[in-house]
Motif scaffolding. Structure first.
Motif, PDB file in Angstrom:
ATOM      1  N   GLN A  18      48.680 -26.368  15.037  1.00  0.00           N
ATOM      2  CA  GLN A  18      47.810 -25.978  16.151  1.00  0.00           C
ATOM      3  C   GLN A  18      48.587 -25.115  17.148  1.00  0.00           C
ATOM      4  O   GLN A  18      48.120 -24.057  17.573  1.00  0.00           O
ATOM      5  CB  GLN A  18      47.279 -27.241  16.839  1.00  0.00           C
ATOM      6  CG  GLN A  18      46.312 -26.983  17.959  1.00  0.00           C
ATOM      7  CD  GLN A  18      44.928 -26.627  17.465  1.00  0.00           C
ATOM      8  OE1 GLN A  18      44.550 -27.014  16.377  1.00  0.00           O
ATOM      9  NE2 GLN A  18      44.203 -25.894  18.250  1.00  0.00           N
ATOM     10  N   GLU A  19      49.776 -25.562  17.514  1.00  0.00           N
ATOM     11  CA  GLU A  19      50.597 -24.812  18.468  1.00  0.00           C
ATOM     12  C   GLU A  19      51.084 -23.499  17.863  1.00  0.00           C
ATOM     13  O   GLU A  19      51.164 -22.490  18.563  1.00  0.00           O
ATOM     14  CB  GLU A  19      51.775 -25.655  18.943  1.00  0.00           C
ATOM     15  CG  GLU A  19      51.364 -26.845  19.769  1.00  0.00           C
ATOM     16  CD  GLU A  19      50.581 -26.486  21.023  1.00  0.00           C
ATOM     17  OE1 GLU A  19      50.937 -25.510  21.705  1.00  0.00           O
ATOM     18  OE2 GLU A  19      49.594 -27.182  21.310  1.00  0.00           O
ATOM     19  N   ALA A  20      51.403 -23.498  16.581  1.00  0.00           N
ATOM     20  CA  ALA A  20      51.823 -22.257  15.924  1.00  0.00           C
ATOM     21  C   ALA A  20      50.690 -21.235  15.939  1.00  0.00           C
ATOM     22  O   ALA A  20      50.914 -20.041  16.172  1.00  0.00           O
ATOM     23  CB  ALA A  20      52.275 -22.541  14.493  1.00  0.00           C
ATOM     24  N   GLY A  21      49.477 -21.692  15.706  1.00  0.00           N
ATOM     25  CA  GLY A  21      48.321 -20.802  15.764  1.00  0.00           C
ATOM     26  C   GLY A  21      48.085 -20.270  17.160  1.00  0.00           C
ATOM     27  O   GLY A  21      47.799 -19.082  17.348  1.00  0.00           O
ATOM     28  N   ASN A  22      48.198 -21.127  18.166  1.00  0.00           N
ATOM     29  CA  ASN A  22      48.047 -20.684  19.552  1.00  0.00           C
ATOM     30  C   ASN A  22      49.112 -19.654  19.910  1.00  0.00           C
ATOM     31  O   ASN A  22      48.833 -18.662  20.587  1.00  0.00           O
ATOM     32  CB  ASN A  22      48.130 -21.879  20.498  1.00  0.00           C
ATOM     33  CG  ASN A  22      46.955 -22.812  20.368  1.00  0.00           C
ATOM     34  OD1 ASN A  22      45.917 -22.450  19.821  1.00  0.00           O
ATOM     35  ND2 ASN A  22      47.109 -24.022  20.858  1.00  0.00           N
ATOM     36  N   PHE A  23      50.332 -19.886  19.459  1.00  0.00           N
ATOM     37  CA  PHE A  23      51.428 -18.941  19.706  1.00  0.00           C
ATOM     38  C   PHE A  23      51.117 -17.590  19.065  1.00  0.00           C
ATOM     39  O   PHE A  23      51.289 -16.541  19.684  1.00  0.00           O
ATOM     40  CB  PHE A  23      52.735 -19.514  19.156  1.00  0.00           C
ATOM     41  CG  PHE A  23      53.927 -18.643  19.399  1.00  0.00           C
ATOM     42  CD1 PHE A  23      54.548 -18.620  20.634  1.00  0.00           C
ATOM     43  CD2 PHE A  23      54.439 -17.849  18.384  1.00  0.00           C
ATOM     44  CE1 PHE A  23      55.657 -17.822  20.860  1.00  0.00           C
ATOM     45  CE2 PHE A  23      55.540 -17.048  18.599  1.00  0.00           C
ATOM     46  CZ  PHE A  23      56.151 -17.034  19.840  1.00  0.00           C
ATOM     47  N   ALA A  24      50.629 -17.610  17.834  1.00  0.00           N
ATOM     48  CA  ALA A  24      50.298 -16.368  17.131  1.00  0.00           C
ATOM     49  C   ALA A  24      49.184 -15.608  17.852  1.00  0.00           C
ATOM     50  O   ALA A  24      49.228 -14.378  17.950  1.00  0.00           O
ATOM     51  CB  ALA A  24      49.891 -16.674  15.691  1.00  0.00           C
ATOM     52  N   ILE A  25      48.202 -16.321  18.365  1.00  0.00           N
ATOM     53  CA  ILE A  25      47.107 -15.673  19.098  1.00  0.00           C
ATOM     54  C   ILE A  25      47.634 -15.014  20.362  1.00  0.00           C
ATOM     55  O   ILE A  25      47.271 -13.878  20.685  1.00  0.00           O
ATOM     56  CB  ILE A  25      45.995 -16.692  19.417  1.00  0.00           C
ATOM     57  CG1 ILE A  25      45.269 -17.080  18.133  1.00  0.00           C
ATOM     58  CG2 ILE A  25      45.023 -16.145  20.453  1.00  0.00           C
ATOM     59  CD1 ILE A  25      44.336 -18.257  18.270  1.00  0.00           C
ATOM     60  N   LEU A  26      48.493 -15.729  21.098  1.00  0.00           N
ATOM     61  CA  LEU A  26      49.069 -15.142  22.311  1.00  0.00           C
ATOM     62  C   LEU A  26      49.909 -13.911  21.984  1.00  0.00           C
ATOM     63  O   LEU A  26      49.836 -12.898  22.687  1.00  0.00           O
ATOM     64  CB  LEU A  26      49.911 -16.185  23.061  1.00  0.00           C
ATOM     65  CG  LEU A  26      49.128 -17.300  23.738  1.00  0.00           C
ATOM     66  CD1 LEU A  26      50.082 -18.353  24.292  1.00  0.00           C
ATOM     67  CD2 LEU A  26      48.237 -16.749  24.838  1.00  0.00           C
TER      68      LEU A  26
END
Length: 51
Positions: A18-26
Motif C-alpha cells: 500500500q505504501e509502495a503504491g502511494n509512493f509511486a503515485i506521489l
C-alpha cells in the motif's frame, strides 16, 4: 505461530505494498524522492488512538 505474530505479519503484508503504491503515485505526480517520502511519513501518525 502465536496470533500476535500472525496479525503483525498480516498488517505488514498489507501495508508495505500500500505504501509502495502511494509512493509511486506521489513520484508520478512530480514529487521528488525525498518529498514523497516525507509526505508519506507526515500524512498520518504511526499509531493513532481509537476514539
Amino acid at each position: 505461530m502465536p496470533l500476535g505474530i500472525d496479525t503483525a505479519l498480516a498488517v505488514i503484508a498489507h501495508e508495505v505494498p500500500q505504501e509502495a503504491g502511494n509512493f509511486a503515485i506521489l513520484r508520478d505526480s512530480g514529487f521528488s524522492r525525498s518529498k514523497a517520502f516525507l509526505q508519506l511519513a507526515l500524512r498520518r501518525p504511526a499509531s493513532s488512538p481509537s476514539r
